[in-house]
Scaffold this motif. Sequence first.
Motif, PDB file in Angstrom:
ATOM      1  N   SER A 110      44.836  37.630  33.408  1.00 17.13           N
ATOM      2  CA  SER A 110      44.477  36.343  34.014  1.00 17.13           C
ATOM      3  C   SER A 110      43.081  35.891  33.596  1.00 17.13           C
ATOM      4  O   SER A 110      42.740  34.724  33.743  1.00 17.13           O
ATOM      5  CB  SER A 110      44.554  36.456  35.534  1.00 17.13           C
ATOM      6  N   SER A 113      41.835  32.829  28.548  1.00 14.88           N
ATOM      7  CA  SER A 113      41.984  31.369  28.650  1.00 14.88           C
ATOM      8  C   SER A 113      43.457  30.965  28.496  1.00 14.88           C
ATOM      9  O   SER A 113      43.886  29.953  29.050  1.00 14.88           O
ATOM     10  CB  SER A 113      41.108  30.658  27.622  1.00 14.88           C
ATOM     11  N   GLN A 157      39.572  25.301  41.388  1.00 12.76           N
ATOM     12  CA  GLN A 157      39.606  26.121  40.178  1.00 12.76           C
ATOM     13  C   GLN A 157      39.082  27.518  40.500  1.00 12.76           C
ATOM     14  O   GLN A 157      38.014  27.664  41.123  1.00 12.76           O
ATOM     15  CB  GLN A 157      38.706  25.502  39.103  1.00 12.76           C
ATOM     16  N   HIS A 181      40.863  28.816  35.981  1.00 11.73           N
ATOM     17  CA  HIS A 181      42.265  28.403  36.019  1.00 11.73           C
ATOM     18  C   HIS A 181      42.522  27.764  37.383  1.00 11.73           C
ATOM     19  O   HIS A 181      41.866  28.117  38.369  1.00 11.73           O
ATOM     20  CB  HIS A 181      43.208  29.608  35.877  1.00 11.73           C
ATOM     21  N   ARG A 185      48.849  26.515  40.363  1.00  8.09           N
ATOM     22  CA  ARG A 185      49.303  26.120  39.024  1.00  8.09           C
ATOM     23  C   ARG A 185      50.748  25.660  39.082  1.00  8.09           C
ATOM     24  O   ARG A 185      51.496  26.020  39.998  1.00  8.09           O
ATOM     25  CB  ARG A 185      49.096  27.249  38.003  1.00  8.09           C
ATOM     26  N   PRO A 274      47.267  27.400  31.736  1.00  9.48           N
ATOM     27  CA  PRO A 274      47.744  26.999  33.063  1.00  9.48           C
ATOM     28  C   PRO A 274      47.245  25.594  33.449  1.00  9.48           C
ATOM     29  O   PRO A 274      46.119  25.224  33.135  1.00  9.48           O
ATOM     30  CB  PRO A 274      47.121  28.052  33.993  1.00  9.48           C
TER      31      PRO A 274
END
Length: 275
Positions: A110, A113, A157, A181, A185, A274
């Motif tokens: 995770s 990028s 984020q 991320h 998502r 994502p």
Amino acid sequence: MVLVIGPRLSAAGGVAITGVDLAAPLAAEPKARILDAFRDHHIVVFPDQALTREQQYGFARNFGEVEPSGQAGSKRHAVAHVISNLDKDGNPVDRSASPVGNYRWHTDKSWHSVPPLLTMLHAIELPPAGGDTEFANTVMAYAALAEQTKRRIAGLQVVFRWGSSGGNSIAATRNEPPVDHPLVRTHPETGSKALYLGNHASHIRGMPEAEGAAVLGELLEHATRRQFVYAHRWRKNDLVMWDNRCLLHRAVANYDMGKYRRVMHRSVVKGTVPF
Ligand SMILES: [Fe+2]
């Protein structure tokens, strides 16, 4: 051979597929049915698959670009790689206390990028009992949140950094920049919203670190409640593939790791950024 898709293994997901030999090239029709089952159930179990590491890599290629397990061009490039509880002399070692180990809820890589779409493991050697893998369905977890919570976390984020979790930076031995991320998502195939968090999720962008870590901690506790979890009890030669975009997972330290061998072959298929 007739491909058979079994009943859903748990409310949280999972399905077993039999009647297909993953060592052989996959025809269009079984491939389409596997992809549909993967989209609908997130975890696909293929029991009794005898596969070499090269054949596993070949199967993984059906789903996208496979992340290399060694240096580009090296002999071990195009094969599944080995993960185990063994030291360099082949003796079992208990590493369950490692804060960056697989025993904490996480989604693979995770902190990249472009984190992976899916991971597959093939069970080669197992302890006599235990050594399970648990999966938590983060689409179900998101859907079960109160509307007020959904509104509060919309657009946030998460800052992911290897070795960093819940605001506690541990063993920052990898010199990799953090990546952001979305906490919520969108699954690119189903359009469903899923929570994206777990180990290596450090804090929330624009929020005091301790406050962000607390929000992540609360959401992780929610997302890993029993009703969202499928526990896979491995049998030798199971191949299991799962969707990293809508699941957390962890290895369960429910066997004597200092005594018994557990060896798996792993392949990871690249995903997309994502959103
Ligand atoms: Fe993992």
